[in-house]
Design an enzyme around this catalytic site. Structure first.
Site, PDB file in Angstrom:
ATOM      1  CG  ASN A  39      -2.013  -1.053   1.097  1.00 30.67           C
ATOM      2  OD1 ASN A  39      -2.409  -1.441  -0.003  1.00 30.67           O
ATOM      3  ND2 ASN A  39      -2.483  -1.545   2.224  1.00 30.67           N
ATOM      4  CE  LYS A  41       4.556   9.202  -2.893  1.00 32.30           C
ATOM      5  NZ  LYS A  41       5.653   9.258  -3.834  1.00 32.30           N
ATOM      6  CE  LYS A  43       2.121  -0.096  -5.197  1.00 34.69           C
ATOM      7  NZ  LYS A  43       1.958   0.849  -4.063  1.00 34.69           N
ATOM      8  CB  THR A  44       5.113   3.388 -10.632  1.00 34.38           C
ATOM      9  OG1 THR A  44       3.897   2.623 -10.661  1.00 34.38           O
ATOM     10  CG2 THR A  44       5.438   3.888 -12.029  1.00 34.38           C
ATOM     11  CB  THR A  45       9.186   5.753  -7.966  1.00 34.23           C
ATOM     12  OG1 THR A  45       8.087   6.664  -8.094  1.00 34.23           O
ATOM     13  CG2 THR A  45      10.485   6.539  -7.930  1.00 34.23           C
ATOM     14  NE  ARG A  53      20.603  -0.675 -10.949  1.00 38.38           N
ATOM     15  CZ  ARG A  53      20.187  -0.979  -9.720  1.00 38.38           C
ATOM     16  NH1 ARG A  53      19.556  -2.125  -9.488  1.00 38.38           N
ATOM     17  NH2 ARG A  53      20.388  -0.155  -8.719  1.00 38.38           N
ATOM     18  CG  PHE A  94      -6.364   7.271 -12.807  1.00 43.24           C
ATOM     19  CD1 PHE A  94      -5.576   6.506 -11.973  1.00 43.24           C
ATOM     20  CD2 PHE A  94      -5.893   8.514 -13.195  1.00 43.24           C
ATOM     21  CE1 PHE A  94      -4.356   6.955 -11.515  1.00 43.24           C
ATOM     22  CE2 PHE A  94      -4.672   8.980 -12.735  1.00 43.24           C
ATOM     23  CZ  PHE A  94      -3.902   8.200 -11.902  1.00 43.24           C
ATOM     24  CD1 TRP A  96     -10.310   7.247  -9.900  1.00 38.09           C
ATOM     25  CD2 TRP A  96      -9.110   5.368  -9.850  1.00 38.09           C
ATOM     26  NE1 TRP A  96      -8.994   7.601  -9.773  1.00 38.09           N
ATOM     27  CE2 TRP A  96      -8.229   6.462  -9.729  1.00 38.09           C
ATOM     28  CE3 TRP A  96      -8.586   4.077  -9.828  1.00 38.09           C
ATOM     29  CZ2 TRP A  96      -6.851   6.300  -9.602  1.00 38.09           C
ATOM     30  CZ3 TRP A  96      -7.219   3.928  -9.697  1.00 38.09           C
ATOM     31  CH2 TRP A  96      -6.368   5.026  -9.597  1.00 38.09           C
ATOM     32  CD  GLU A 131      -0.112   1.201 -10.512  1.00 40.58           C
ATOM     33  OE1 GLU A 131      -0.602   0.322  -9.786  1.00 40.58           O
ATOM     34  OE2 GLU A 131       0.341   2.267 -10.084  1.00 40.58           O
TER      35      GLU A 131
END
Length: 199
Positions: A39, A41, A43-45, A53, A94, A96, A131
């Site tokens: 949960n 922040k 993950k994408t970063t 790399r 998105f 949603w 995602e």
């Protein structure tokens, strides 16, 4: 040498011995499946960091962005001119916001077709499925389809899967799972997402 320094030296010798043993035992060479979930922040970063790399070594990389693809992305802006990078974006943004299961499913399947092409290409060293966990959760993709593509990918290819609530089968397949834990998030305290920091 002081007693404290001597204790430190011995502790570092022990640590070095353990690390050396692990390095010597790690003799299998192949691509990996990495899952960045949880949960918190980042993950994408983290995935974009690995993309940077790999590009830095001149490897070909494919990124497939489900959910956030139409949102601004500083990492994508910076790297998109690299001819070793291919990015495929789900057209709806998105889910949603759209609130339309049929169109979201169609958009997901269209971008998944790009993902399967990348996952079958032995020249693509790294594939990021950003995602994709939501696509499985919402039923836009089924786990058997995703599992088959991952199992049949080229042996040298690494895949990063990102998103909350990673499917248990993805986790069972993974070589590395990193769970981002939210301790505090500025957004929940009313701070808006900041360009160049959050996206």
């Amino acid at each position: 040498m002081s007693e404290r320094d001597e204790r430190h030296r011995k502790a570092m010798q022990t640590l070095k011995s353990r690390v050396d043993e692990k390095v010597a035992a790690a003799d299998e060479r192949r691509g990996q499946l990495l899952v960045f979930t949880g949960n918190g922040k980042g993950k994408t970063t983290a995935a974009w960091g690995t993309v940077t790399r790999a590009l830095g070594y001149g490897y070909r990389v494919g990124v497939v962005q489900f959910i956030k693809g139409q949102w601004e992305c500083g990492e994508r802006n910076r790297l998109e001119d690299d001819h070793h990078l291919e990015v495929a974006i789900m057209a709806t943004g998105f889910t949603w916001e759209t609130q339309n299961r049929e169109s979201d499913t169609q958009a997901c399947r269209e971008v998944w077709a790009e993902a399967t092409r990348m996952l079958a290409d032995p020249e693509v060293y790294l594939v990021v499925l950003d995602e994709i966990t939501y696509m499985l959760k919402f039923g836009y993709l089924d786990i058997a389809t995703v599992r088959q593509a991952l199992e049949n990918r080229p042996v040298e290819q690494t895949v990063i899967v990102t998103g909350r609530n990673a499917h248990r089968e993805l986790q069972a397949m993974a070589d590395t799972i990193t769970e981002m834990t939210e301790v505090r998030h500025a957004f929940n305290a009313g701070l808006e997402a900041r360009r160049g920091i959050d996206y």
